[in-house]
Design a protein around this motif. Sequence first.
Motif, mmCIF file in Angstrom:
data_model
loop_
_atom_site.group_PDB
_atom_site.id
_atom_site.type_symbol
_atom_site.label_atom_id
_atom_site.label_comp_id
_atom_site.label_asym_id
_atom_site.label_seq_id
_atom_site.Cartn_x
_atom_site.Cartn_y
_atom_site.Cartn_z
ATOM 1 N N LEU A 25 -3.248 -0.586 0.048
ATOM 2 C CA LEU A 25 -2.576 0.096 1.159
ATOM 3 C C LEU A 25 -3.565 0.922 1.975
ATOM 4 O O LEU A 25 -3.483 0.986 3.206
ATOM 5 N N ILE A 26 -4.520 1.550 1.289
ATOM 6 C CA ILE A 26 -5.542 2.334 1.988
ATOM 7 C C ILE A 26 -6.459 1.424 2.788
ATOM 8 O O ILE A 26 -6.737 1.668 3.961
ATOM 9 N N GLU A 27 -6.923 0.341 2.155
ATOM 10 C CA GLU A 27 -7.854 -0.575 2.816
ATOM 11 C C GLU A 27 -7.246 -1.260 4.033
ATOM 12 O O GLU A 27 -7.945 -1.520 5.018
ATOM 13 N N THR A 28 -5.954 -1.536 3.987
ATOM 14 C CA THR A 28 -5.307 -2.203 5.118
ATOM 15 C C THR A 28 -4.815 -1.222 6.185
ATOM 16 O O THR A 28 -4.273 -1.628 7.203
ATOM 17 N N GLY A 29 -4.984 0.073 5.921
ATOM 18 C CA GLY A 29 -4.573 1.078 6.897
ATOM 19 C C GLY A 29 -3.089 1.408 6.863
ATOM 20 O O GLY A 29 -2.599 2.122 7.723
ATOM 21 N N GLN A 30 -2.365 0.931 5.848
ATOM 22 C CA GLN A 30 -0.934 1.223 5.746
ATOM 23 C C GLN A 30 -0.684 2.626 5.209
ATOM 24 O O GLN A 30 0.401 3.159 5.380
#
Length: 99
Positions: A25-30
């Motif tokens: 979620l962090i890596e995808t910007g969510q």
Amino acid sequence: MEKGVTLRGTGQAPVQKYWKDLLQLIETGQFDPTLILSHRFQIDEFRELYEAFDKREYGIMKTFVQTRFSGPPAPGTPPLSSLRNGDIKPSAVAPTSNT
């Protein structure tokens, strides 16, 4: 995008169960984990910082403790505060209280 996020388990939360999903979620910007940071302080003020945190002063909740190895603050994160100089920036996540 590099955020320098470290996830560590302290036995208070089932980190091992969720860390891969949270990291995605962090890596995808969510999810932006920086939104929980209330303040930023230098490590040499750690004693004063912990005392203020323990007394729940100045809205100090989740802080970034800056060391000589820390990178510059990421956009949207709290600016550097100083308890010794009386320069405490308002909390980014909670109402400020001096009591």
